[in-house]
Design an enzyme around this catalytic site. Structure first.
Site, PDB file in Angstrom:
ATOM      1  N   GLY A  55       9.297  35.719  21.355  1.00  0.00           N
ATOM      2  CA  GLY A  55       9.166  36.139  19.883  1.00  0.00           C
ATOM      3  C   GLY A  55       8.045  35.413  19.284  1.00  0.00           C
ATOM      4  O   GLY A  55       7.151  35.206  19.607  1.00  0.00           O
ATOM      5  N   SER A  56       8.424  35.361  17.900  1.00  0.00           N
ATOM      6  CA  SER A  56       7.304  34.924  16.854  1.00  0.00           C
ATOM      7  C   SER A  56       6.761  33.457  17.513  1.00  0.00           C
ATOM      8  O   SER A  56       5.671  33.188  17.540  1.00  0.00           O
ATOM      9  CB  SER A  56       7.832  34.677  15.585  1.00  0.00           C
ATOM     10  OG  SER A  56       8.177  35.809  14.857  1.00  0.00           O
ATOM     11  N   CYS A 208      16.784  33.938   8.149  1.00  0.00           N
ATOM     12  CA  CYS A 208      16.307  34.412   6.750  1.00  0.00           C
ATOM     13  C   CYS A 208      17.483  34.350   5.728  1.00  0.00           C
ATOM     14  O   CYS A 208      18.076  35.393   5.588  1.00  0.00           O
ATOM     15  CB  CYS A 208      15.656  35.601   7.153  1.00  0.00           C
ATOM     16  SG  CYS A 208      14.926  36.078   5.571  1.00  0.00           S
ATOM     17  N   CYS A 391      10.491  32.076   2.046  1.00  0.00           N
ATOM     18  CA  CYS A 391      11.469  33.319   2.031  1.00  0.00           C
ATOM     19  C   CYS A 391      11.041  33.955   0.923  1.00  0.00           C
ATOM     20  O   CYS A 391      11.132  33.898  -0.217  1.00  0.00           O
ATOM     21  CB  CYS A 391      13.051  32.916   1.713  1.00  0.00           C
ATOM     22  SG  CYS A 391      14.231  34.105   1.574  1.00  0.00           S
TER      23      CYS A 391
END
Ligand code: UQ1
Length: 458
Positions: A55-56, A208, A391
């Protein structure tokens, strides 16, 4: 949030992308190969670094390691069964009708440098006392250093009735947190002409933490522009659509500065706040919450659900996990608290900060620097991570409140140098979120050359 964790394996297809042999051996065929080489058991493959997760975090960290110039072909391995890597921060934009979900994904293998070895397999178990990882095909990898970054699981089954409700195309129940359900969200927003819309956020850790309300703010703006929503005035409800935000938390957001700004928006826009309301069941057109004084039932005409999330079983059940199932690392060095050659970052880690791709831009360089020091002879790791995360909160079409903060919920705003207060939603931040971040992510971050607020690195 971090992309790339659709662990359900799909047909090989594009994953091959020409550069890696992703041929999968069943345990039986593996044994027959092993017997040809006259070895009674599967030989372990050794790598200097094994990175679990593409993933990231996995991609940023492996490519930053590679760019240090200290590794030869196949010294670093990535383990991930996913065919696709997803830019998950873009899924709110898909839910709001601003992007197509197909645009945001790439075949994982196409993002992996040919100098890295990609194992397209799930992990079965970790044996950190033996420096080894067992893969789903029965083979074993050994390592000098291990990076555990497989993300977390979005658990639709955590809410009774949710899997059936989201997969029913006729229901107005959707969720932006999975690839399969993200594009249903905008369809439900477009077809609602009146009635009660409810947007939920669970109690507990999610990736998130702003996304559950971002999608609500976009929906509100869509309905306002369509003449279907007006804030309630003095208790009257002439608006065709009513909106409620039902959150398991007692406040709008975990950081006081941004929470106050979002609470002011909620009140000004006439959104009902159902605080400390944790969705437990979708029962036809009724949402059932565990409320502060017992169960609460609310009828809905549209429901956007954010389910509970948690550690993958293979992490939770391993010696690497803390009580909550996250990889138990030091808050500042990212090194495991008990195994000195194990590291973690991103959603799977115990780092007590909000789980976002922005957080990984700050975590990856710290982890990489400390891992390289460890490989070179064990100098004490540098306590370089301060909890930075961000965010970008969409508050309407064309505006974003760029929340940026570190440990303790202390704001750390990149654009304060322009005299900007980032609790004020701005058009410039909207373009960062919608256009710049997705571009720099695939152009640079997954290749190990993006340091977030620090700009380009390496
Ligand atoms: C960032 O680098 C990034 O990754 C590409 C994001 O996308 C998910 C972000 O949301 C944020 C906030 C950053 C941080 C970078 C700057 C310039 C504030």
């Amino acid at each position: 949030m971090a992309p790339g964790r659709v662990l359900a394996r799909q047909a090989a297809g594009a994953a091959a992308a020409g550069r890696h042999s992703l041929t999968k051996h069943t345990p039986a065929s593996y044994r027959s190969f092993a017997s040809i080489s006259q070895s009674p058991v599967s030989p372990a493959r050794n790598h200097r670094v094994v990175v679990v997760g593409g993933g990231s975090a996995g991609l940023a960290i492996s490519h930053q390691l590679l760019r240090s110039g200290r590794f030869a072909q196949d010294d670093i391995a990535i383990v991930d069964p996913a065919e696709w890597h997803h830019y998950q921060p873009g899924w709110t934009l898909v839910g709001g009708g601003l992007k197509d979900k197909e645009q945001l994904r790439r075949p994982l293998a196409s993002l992996v440098d040919p100098k890295l070895k990609l194992y397209s397999e799930p992990v079965s178990s970790f044996s950190p006392d033996d420096n080894s990882v067992l893969l789903g095909n029965g083979s074993t990898l050994t390592y000098d250093q291990l990076v555990v970054v497989p993300g977390i699981k979005v658990d639709l089954n955590s809410i009774k009735g949710l899997p059936e409700a989201v997969s029913n195309p006729d229901s107005n129940v959707s969720c932006i947190y999975t690839y399969e359900t993200v594009d249903k969200t905008f369809k439900t927003i477009q077809r609602l002409r009146g009635g009660q819309a409810i947007f939920t956020q669970p109690a507990g850790v999610i990736k998130c933490a702003g996304a559950p309300q971002k999608i609500m703010w976009l929906a509100l703006d869509h309905w306002k522009r369509a003449g279907l929503y007006q804030p309630q005035q003095g208790g009257s409800s002439s608006s065709p659509i009513q909106i409620a935000f039902a959150t398991g938390l007692p406040v709008m957001f975990g950081v006081p500065k941004y929470s106050a700004a979002l609470e002011a928006l909620r009140q000004a826009r006439g959104v009902e706040g159902l605080f400390s309301h944790d969705l437990v069941e979708v029962d036809g057109e009724t949402a059932v919450f565990a409320g502060p004084d017992g169960p609460v039932r609310r009828r809905f005409d549209l429901l956007h659900v954010v389910p509970k999330m948690g550690a993958h079983a293979f992490v939770k059940q391993s010696p690497l996990a803390n009580e909550a199932g996250f990889v138990d690392v030091d808050d500042a060095t990212l090194r495991h608290k008990r195994y000195a050659n194990v590291w973690s970052a991103g959603d799977a880690s115990s780092l007590p900060t909000s789980k976002t791709a922005a957080a990984i831009t700050a975590q990856a360089p710290v982890l990489v620097r400390n891992l390289l020091r460890a490989l070179e002879g064990g100098a004490e790791p540098h306590p370089g991570y301060d909890g930075y995360t961000s965010c970008p909160l969409l508050t309407e079409y064309g505006k974003v409140m760029l929340a940026e903060f570190k440990y303790g919920g202390v704001p750390q705003e990149t654009f304060a140098r322009f005299g900007w207060d980032q609790a004020t939603p701005r058009r410039a931040f909207y373009h960062l979120k919608k256009d710049f971040f997705p571009w720099v992510y695939y152009k640079s971050m997954v290749k190990g050359t993006w340091g977030g607020p620090k700009g380009w690195i390496n």
